[in-house]
Design a protein around this motif. Structure first.
Motif, PDB file in Angstrom:
ATOM      1  N   CYS A  76       0.856  -1.184   0.000  1.00 23.27           N
ATOM      2  CA  CYS A  76       0.000   0.000   0.000  1.00 23.27           C
ATOM      3  C   CYS A  76       0.896   1.239   0.000  1.00 23.27           C
ATOM      4  CB  CYS A  76      -0.928  -0.001   1.212  1.00 23.27           C
ATOM      5  SG  CYS A  76      -2.020   1.437   1.276  1.00 23.27           S
ATOM      6  N   ILE A  77       0.710   2.093  -0.993  1.00 22.27           N
ATOM      7  CA  ILE A  77       1.505   3.310  -1.130  1.00 22.27           C
ATOM      8  C   ILE A  77       0.557   4.491  -1.289  1.00 22.27           C
ATOM      9  CG2 ILE A  77       3.322   4.497  -2.438  1.00 22.27           C
ATOM     10  CD1 ILE A  77       4.116   1.768  -3.581  1.00 22.27           C
ATOM     11  N   LEU A  78       0.861   5.571  -0.596  1.00 23.19           N
ATOM     12  CA  LEU A  78       0.152   6.824  -0.812  1.00 23.19           C
ATOM     13  C   LEU A  78       1.007   7.703  -1.705  1.00 23.19           C
ATOM     14  CD1 LEU A  78      -2.002   9.044  -0.234  1.00 23.19           C
ATOM     15  CD2 LEU A  78      -0.623   9.661   1.768  1.00 23.19           C
ATOM     16  N   PHE A  79       0.500   8.030  -2.886  1.00 23.98           N
ATOM     17  CA  PHE A  79       1.173   8.978  -3.779  1.00 23.98           C
ATOM     18  C   PHE A  79       0.548  10.353  -3.584  1.00 23.98           C
ATOM     19  CE2 PHE A  79       1.735   4.973  -6.276  1.00 23.98           C
ATOM     20  CZ  PHE A  79       3.119   4.907  -6.169  1.00 23.98           C
ATOM     21  N   ASP A  80       1.388  11.375  -3.502  1.00 24.39           N
ATOM     22  CA  ASP A  80       0.905  12.738  -3.248  1.00 24.39           C
ATOM     23  C   ASP A  80       1.632  13.687  -4.196  1.00 24.39           C
ATOM     24  OD1 ASP A  80      -0.335  14.931  -2.168  1.00 24.39           O
ATOM     25  OD2 ASP A  80       0.796  14.940  -0.307  1.00 24.39           O
ATOM     26  N   LYS A  81       1.107  13.816  -5.412  1.00 25.90           N
ATOM     27  CA  LYS A  81       1.727  14.684  -6.419  1.00 25.90           C
ATOM     28  C   LYS A  81       1.214  16.109  -6.244  1.00 25.90           C
ATOM     29  CE  LYS A  81       2.604  13.076 -10.563  1.00 25.90           C
ATOM     30  NZ  LYS A  81       2.498  12.622 -11.980  1.00 25.90           N
ATOM     31  N   THR A  82       2.142  17.051  -6.125  1.00 22.67           N
ATOM     32  CA  THR A  82       1.816  18.467  -5.931  1.00 22.67           C
ATOM     33  C   THR A  82       2.722  19.307  -6.817  1.00 22.67           C
ATOM     34  OG1 THR A  82       3.433  18.793  -4.156  1.00 22.67           O
ATOM     35  CG2 THR A  82       1.248  17.992  -3.495  1.00 22.67           C
ATOM     36  N   ALA A  83       2.571  20.619  -6.746  1.00 21.84           N
ATOM     37  CA  ALA A  83       3.451  21.514  -7.498  1.00 21.84           C
ATOM     38  C   ALA A  83       4.895  21.360  -7.036  1.00 21.84           C
ATOM     39  CB  ALA A  83       2.981  22.956  -7.338  1.00 21.84           C
ATOM     40  N   ASP A  84       5.098  21.091  -5.740  1.00 18.95           N
ATOM     41  CA  ASP A  84       6.452  20.929  -5.203  1.00 18.95           C
ATOM     42  C   ASP A  84       7.001  19.524  -5.413  1.00 18.95           C
ATOM     43  OD1 ASP A  84       6.563  23.576  -4.277  1.00 18.95           O
ATOM     44  OD2 ASP A  84       5.556  23.030  -2.399  1.00 18.95           O
TER      45      ASP A  84
END
Length: 198
Positions: A57-65
């Motif tokens: 289980c992986i949480l991906f968190d793509k943002t501007a940074d």
């Protein structure tokens, strides 16, 4: 579980600046509840046609940074708590926990659920897939390059709260977001429990 609760729990527990959190179910109470919820397991059970066992289980968190790209690839490894010796399971590596590539017979019994916590579009770097490629077995890097140049890909746009179901051997990738906005995805891999009886 309501998506708003997951949002609040992630914001409360997430490691700031992290693009991806591995073993997310061990680090976040809401995600731990989600991966073991009956409706989540029922969805996995429907496609596996067997009792699912959580593998990763992986949480991906793509943002501007944290705006990254992922090249075309297949997911070919399992997370294993302890290393063991078996001729058909190799190579082994360690990235926080042991990872190993099992035989293709095992990989065929796996399933991925990608639960979207935000609207996911081409503008914020959605997943891309090349249909039917999971049926071609384990592909070499040369085969992946050839297929990615010759076959049509699909952008998997999805609304917040929706679930993408796929086989780990399906070729997939993602671009950098041209117009970055937060794109959180919980990537969950299950396997048919009976497949590990060897």
């Amino acid at each position: 579980m309501h998506i708003e609760k997951i949002h609040m729990e992630i914001d409360r527990h997430i490691e700031l600046g992290a693009a991806g959190i591995r073993c997310a179910e061990k680090k976040n109470p809401a995600i731990r509840e989600l991966v073991s919820a009956e409706n989540t397991l029922a969805l996995a059970r429907h496609y596996l046609q067997a009792e699912p066992l959580l593998i990763r289980c992986i949480l991906f968190d793509k943002t501007a940074d944290n705006n990254w790209l992922v090249t075309w690839h297949q997911d070919k490894t399992l997370c294993i708590s302890e290393k063991f010796e078996h001729a058909d399971w190799h190579p082994w590596s360690i990235n926080g926990v042991h990872h190993v590539q099992p035989p293709i017979a095992i990989l065929k019994h796996m399933l991925t659920l990608r639960i979207h916590l935000d609207d996911t579009t081409t503008e914020n770097g959605c997943l891309r897939v090349i249909p039917e490629t999971h049926k071609q077995g384990i592909l070499s890097s040369e085969q992946i390059l050839r297929i990615s140049k010759s076959e049509q890909s699909i952008d998997c746009c999805a609304a917040a709260g929706s679930v993408l179901v796929m086989k780990p051997l399906l070729l997939h990738a993602s671009r950098k977001a041209p117009t970055p906005s937060r794109r959180r995805v919980i990537h969950i891999e299950y396997i048919d429990r009976t497949a590990l009886n060897f």
